[in-house]
Design a protein around this motif. Structure first.
Motif, PDB file in Angstrom:
ATOM      1  N   PHE A  80     -10.217  10.776  -4.634  1.00 42.07           N
ATOM      2  CA  PHE A  80     -10.661  12.150  -4.855  1.00 42.07           C
ATOM      3  C   PHE A  80     -11.772  12.204  -5.885  1.00 42.07           C
ATOM      4  CE2 PHE A  80      -7.688  11.538  -8.296  1.00 42.07           C
ATOM      5  CZ  PHE A  80      -8.035  12.430  -9.306  1.00 42.07           C
ATOM      6  N   THR A  81     -12.411  13.358  -5.946  1.00 43.31           N
ATOM      7  CA  THR A  81     -13.365  13.681  -7.009  1.00 43.31           C
ATOM      8  C   THR A  81     -12.886  14.997  -7.627  1.00 43.31           C
ATOM      9  OG1 THR A  81     -14.793  14.972  -5.551  1.00 43.31           O
ATOM     10  CG2 THR A  81     -15.249  12.594  -5.726  1.00 43.31           C
ATOM     11  N   LEU A  82     -13.614  15.498  -8.602  1.00 38.48           N
ATOM     12  CA  LEU A  82     -13.225  16.785  -9.183  1.00 38.48           C
ATOM     13  C   LEU A  82     -13.329  17.923  -8.180  1.00 38.48           C
ATOM     14  CD1 LEU A  82     -14.643  16.858 -12.818  1.00 38.48           C
ATOM     15  CD2 LEU A  82     -12.357  16.212 -12.030  1.00 38.48           C
ATOM     16  N   SER A  83     -14.121  17.741  -7.144  1.00 39.77           N
ATOM     17  CA  SER A  83     -14.345  18.823  -6.192  1.00 39.77           C
ATOM     18  C   SER A  83     -13.607  18.666  -4.868  1.00 39.77           C
ATOM     19  CB  SER A  83     -15.848  18.963  -5.900  1.00 39.77           C
ATOM     20  OG  SER A  83     -16.362  17.764  -5.350  1.00 39.77           O
ATOM     21  N   ARG A  84     -13.069  17.476  -4.599  1.00 43.74           N
ATOM     22  CA  ARG A  84     -12.466  17.272  -3.284  1.00 43.74           C
ATOM     23  C   ARG A  84     -11.426  16.169  -3.314  1.00 43.74           C
ATOM     24  NH1 ARG A  84     -15.760  15.674   2.294  1.00 43.74           N
ATOM     25  NH2 ARG A  84     -13.959  15.770   3.700  1.00 43.74           N
ATOM     26  N   ILE A  85     -10.332  16.380  -2.576  1.00 42.57           N
ATOM     27  CA  ILE A  85      -9.317  15.349  -2.374  1.00 42.57           C
ATOM     28  C   ILE A  85      -9.454  14.848  -0.935  1.00 42.57           C
ATOM     29  CG2 ILE A  85      -6.838  14.862  -2.259  1.00 42.57           C
ATOM     30  CD1 ILE A  85      -6.455  16.955  -4.451  1.00 42.57           C
TER      31      ILE A  85
END
Length: 245
Positions: A80-85
């Motif tokens: 994941f990133t801070l904006s998307r899993i």
């Protein structure tokens, strides 16, 4: 170096280890090709903003809490990133522990003797697990379980341990709810300390309830928790070295 989180009342945060240097040294010392390849992927600079980091949330279910006497029974991870899993890239394995399952652990995680009877040994999935972790920052809820169990399991099978940077969402919560002043007033007023368990921590950020003790579900829950912690308590441009350990 100390970092001061920008929101009111935030604690001082000590910068974590110089992981790029640590990983470089581990690669130089590694004798097992699989681990040498893992370390060769490197790690981002500590000054990298959290918004630019590729994370992977990791959760283990085990036969107990002591990595020397217990073993891994399931592994869940999700990038994941801070904006998307990235749920489509999530992985889940059940593996056969080297010691028999105990009744207490079966009641805890729900993995039974029949579930593990035909499951592979951890060593058979290790290469695939490492391929999903390499080059990413691992996120866990209580690093003593995930990092120490993986280190011990790898050492038992390959003769060489495993070390990597992690961000511990439980530790982030402890900065706010387990400060000395909290402990003093809890003792003085004879009230329990605020829970920093995964489900209770998620509730404070109004995240949905998930049934716990499934490795994949808990990995997703941990990813969501870090996203919420950064959104509420930090900034996307906060350096990753302030949180990794």
């Amino acid at each position: 170096m100390l970092f001061i989180e920008p929101n009111k009342g935030a604690p001082l945060v000590q910068a974590g280890p110089d992981w790029p240097t640590v990983i470089k040294r581990l690669k130089e010392r590694a004798k097992v090709p699989l681990l040498e390849r893992f370390y060769d992927a490197g790690v981002v600079s500590g000054d990298t903003p959290l918004s630019e980091v590729q994370f992977v949330a990791l959760d283990l279910e085990t036969t107990g809490l002591d990595p020397q006497n217990n073993d891994i029974v399931s592994i869940g991870l999700v990038p994941f990133t801070l904006s998307r899993i990235h749920c489509r890239e999530a992985k889940h394995w059940i593996v056969k522990p080297r010691k028999p399952l105990e009744e207490d652990s079966v009641c805890f995680h729900g993995i039974t003797h029949s579930d593990v009877s035909d499951a592979p040994d951890f060593q058979r999935v290790l290469e695939e697990v490492l391929s999903h972790l390499e080059g990413k920052i691992v996120v866990v809820h209580y690093r003593r379980i995930e990092r120490e169990f993986l280190d011990t399991a790898v050492k038992q099978r390959l003769g060489e341990g495993l070390l990597f940077p992690v961000i511990d969402t439980l530790e982030v919560e402890s900065w706010y709810y387990r400060k000395p002043s909290n402990k003093f007033w809890s003792w003085l007023l004879k009230k329990p300390l605020t829970s920093i368990r995964l489900a209770d921590s998620r509730r404070r950020y109004n995240l949905p309830f998930y049934q716990g003790h499934n490795a994949l579900t808990d990995a997703v829950a941990t990813a969501e928790l870090l996203q919420a912690q950064v959104a509420h308590r930090f900034r996307p441009d906060y350096p990753v070295k302030a949180l990794w350990r």
